[in-house]
Design a protein around this motif. Sequence first.
Motif, PDB file in Angstrom:
ATOM      1  N   GLU A  33       8.883  -4.234   9.344  1.00  0.00           N
ATOM      2  CA  GLU A  33       8.440  -2.891   8.990  1.00  0.00           C
ATOM      3  C   GLU A  33       9.067  -1.837   9.903  1.00  0.00           C
ATOM      4  OE1 GLU A  33       4.205  -3.164   9.040  1.00  0.00           O
ATOM      5  OE2 GLU A  33       4.105  -4.250   7.135  1.00  0.00           O
ATOM      6  N   ASN A  34       9.234  -2.173  11.183  1.00  0.00           N
ATOM      7  CA  ASN A  34       9.894  -1.245  12.102  1.00  0.00           C
ATOM      8  C   ASN A  34      11.323  -0.941  11.646  1.00  0.00           C
ATOM      9  OD1 ASN A  34       7.703  -1.066  13.832  1.00  0.00           O
ATOM     10  ND2 ASN A  34       8.439  -2.675  15.217  1.00  0.00           N
ATOM     11  N   GLY A  82      16.007  -6.552  10.382  1.00  0.00           N
ATOM     12  CA  GLY A  82      14.899  -6.655   9.448  1.00  0.00           C
ATOM     13  C   GLY A  82      14.960  -7.919   8.621  1.00  0.00           C
ATOM     14  N   TRP A 119      14.776  -7.298   0.260  1.00  0.00           N
ATOM     15  CA  TRP A 119      15.558  -6.710   1.354  1.00  0.00           C
ATOM     16  C   TRP A 119      17.050  -6.718   1.015  1.00  0.00           C
ATOM     17  CZ3 TRP A 119      13.258  -4.568   5.679  1.00  0.00           C
ATOM     18  CH2 TRP A 119      14.119  -4.176   6.707  1.00  0.00           C
ATOM     19  N   ALA A 168      12.599  -1.359   8.614  1.00  0.00           N
ATOM     20  CA  ALA A 168      12.570  -0.653   7.332  1.00  0.00           C
ATOM     21  C   ALA A 168      12.354   0.839   7.554  1.00  0.00           C
ATOM     22  CB  ALA A 168      11.469  -1.218   6.435  1.00  0.00           C
ATOM     23  N   LEU A 169      11.474   1.192   8.476  1.00  0.00           N
ATOM     24  CA  LEU A 169      11.202   2.594   8.749  1.00  0.00           C
ATOM     25  C   LEU A 169      12.430   3.294   9.329  1.00  0.00           C
ATOM     26  CD1 LEU A 169       9.120   4.871   8.702  1.00  0.00           C
ATOM     27  CD2 LEU A 169       8.391   4.149  11.002  1.00  0.00           C
ATOM     28  N   LEU A 192       6.530  -9.739  10.520  1.00  0.00           N
ATOM     29  CA  LEU A 192       6.387  -8.628   9.595  1.00  0.00           C
ATOM     30  C   LEU A 192       6.329  -7.275  10.294  1.00  0.00           C
ATOM     31  CD1 LEU A 192       3.968 -10.148   6.940  1.00  0.00           C
ATOM     32  CD2 LEU A 192       6.450 -10.328   7.147  1.00  0.00           C
ATOM     33  N   LEU A 235       7.905  -4.756   0.531  1.00  0.00           N
ATOM     34  CA  LEU A 235       7.729  -5.569   1.740  1.00  0.00           C
ATOM     35  C   LEU A 235       6.458  -6.411   1.695  1.00  0.00           C
ATOM     36  CD1 LEU A 235       8.845  -3.061   4.523  1.00  0.00           C
ATOM     37  CD2 LEU A 235      10.217  -4.706   3.239  1.00  0.00           C
ATOM     38  N   ASN A 236       5.640  -6.219   0.670  1.00  0.00           N
ATOM     39  CA  ASN A 236       4.425  -7.021   0.506  1.00  0.00           C
ATOM     40  C   ASN A 236       4.662  -8.297  -0.295  1.00  0.00           C
ATOM     41  OD1 ASN A 236       2.690  -5.155   1.837  1.00  0.00           O
ATOM     42  ND2 ASN A 236       2.718  -3.867   0.003  1.00  0.00           N
ATOM     43  N   ASN A 288       9.440  -0.556   1.073  1.00  0.00           N
ATOM     44  CA  ASN A 288       8.082  -0.071   1.274  1.00  0.00           C
ATOM     45  C   ASN A 288       7.119  -0.983   0.522  1.00  0.00           C
ATOM     46  OD1 ASN A 288       5.942   1.522   2.078  1.00  0.00           O
ATOM     47  ND2 ASN A 288       6.259   3.072   0.502  1.00  0.00           N
ATOM     48  N   THR A 321       8.962   9.619   3.855  1.00  0.00           N
ATOM     49  CA  THR A 321       8.523   9.523   5.256  1.00  0.00           C
ATOM     50  C   THR A 321       8.396  10.904   5.884  1.00  0.00           C
ATOM     51  OG1 THR A 321      10.702   9.340   6.342  1.00  0.00           O
ATOM     52  CG2 THR A 321       9.734   7.312   5.460  1.00  0.00           C
TER      53      THR A 321
END
Length: 390
Positions: free
Chosen positions: A294-295, A281, A229, A297-298, A290, A209-210, A206, A347
């Motif tokens: 993010e997809n 990912g 990751w 990771a979710l 990116l 990832l930045n 989360n 989430t």
Amino acid sequence: MKFLKSPQFLLGFVLLAATSCENETAEPNLRSEIGYGELNTNESYSTQFLDQSGNSTVDLTEGTISLSMFQSMDNYIKSSVSTNSRIDQSLLSNLFNNTGSSFTQIEVKGGLFNASDLVNSEVSISERVAPSRSQAEILATQAYFESLFEEIDANSLSINEEASINQAGKLGSYLLNDKGIEVAQVIQKSLLGAFQLDYIGNVLLNAGLNADNFTLVSDKNYTQLEHNWDLAYGTLTLNPIYLEGFSDTEKGSVSEFGAGAYIWEYNKSGYAKIYPAFLKGRAAIVNNDLAEMENQALIIRQEFEKSIANAALGYLGKWRSSTTEDKRAHAIGEALGFIYSLRFASTYQADANFSDSVIAALINSENGFWDIDAAKINAAEAAIKSKFNL
């Protein structure tokens, strides 16, 4: 081996993003693009991400060290109960904090490391509990586990007594406190949430990832984003291929521990998504895609959280289906730990108030476990099903 300590690391990878995100479109990718169709779920995670010289850009050591610490600490508690031995609060605290060369005093589990590997690392479980939360909440969570260590030590002094109302001791093969709670299970299942779920889901996959993805970490073969990751993968499993050989009904030839095992056991509709999502990912990071990162990771976060909720329901159901008090007590101990862990299911917007309220309704009575009835189980199940749309 020496590793970066968690608090500085967690701050570092978030701060690194501040300058890198502004230049994402201007800077070239470090790696050759990986076609998503080239990924192979039958091959090792580390061997699928290579630099131009053919060297792996993956280092799982730090993550797997922390998972081995968790497994070894859990094994110390379980083996002490099975041999009717005292569980030493000081040793548990040292294992939790990686102090006092504590891992040299117990059997190290996991098969990848020895005691000196764990002791000489700068990793500790305590620094990775509730890391997504405020400093006050981190300290409160650490104190919660320390209080459980104190309690299970005290309970173990009565390990040769038979547990009953207001009497700690053993019931069957399980060590209970004076309220009939199996603290060993509360510790393990609470760490699935406070350590594995929060660190993997709410930090690494989360906020993490930045992180920077255009420069290599000093003296390393990966970017900070790649490493975040990989840390998530290593904190979930010790295996090169997660759940290799597992099917809906059969375990594979490898073993999984902690959350990695319960994702399979209690999320049959989603467990098979996890390894492909980790691969895709990671490839998306290589490709600097990116949105796809993010997809994926979710997907991992949601399926992880769902497995914790399903596990809580599963063990509440085992209270109902068990025919002996020792099995019922064991089921409730596991359920309580999983319900505690639901506070980290971000989430699904669960929080401490939610999990604490469910726990209180179950056991905050004069006799704790001994006062549980079907109505309390039904209410806990209804609350969890509503929150997680189950």
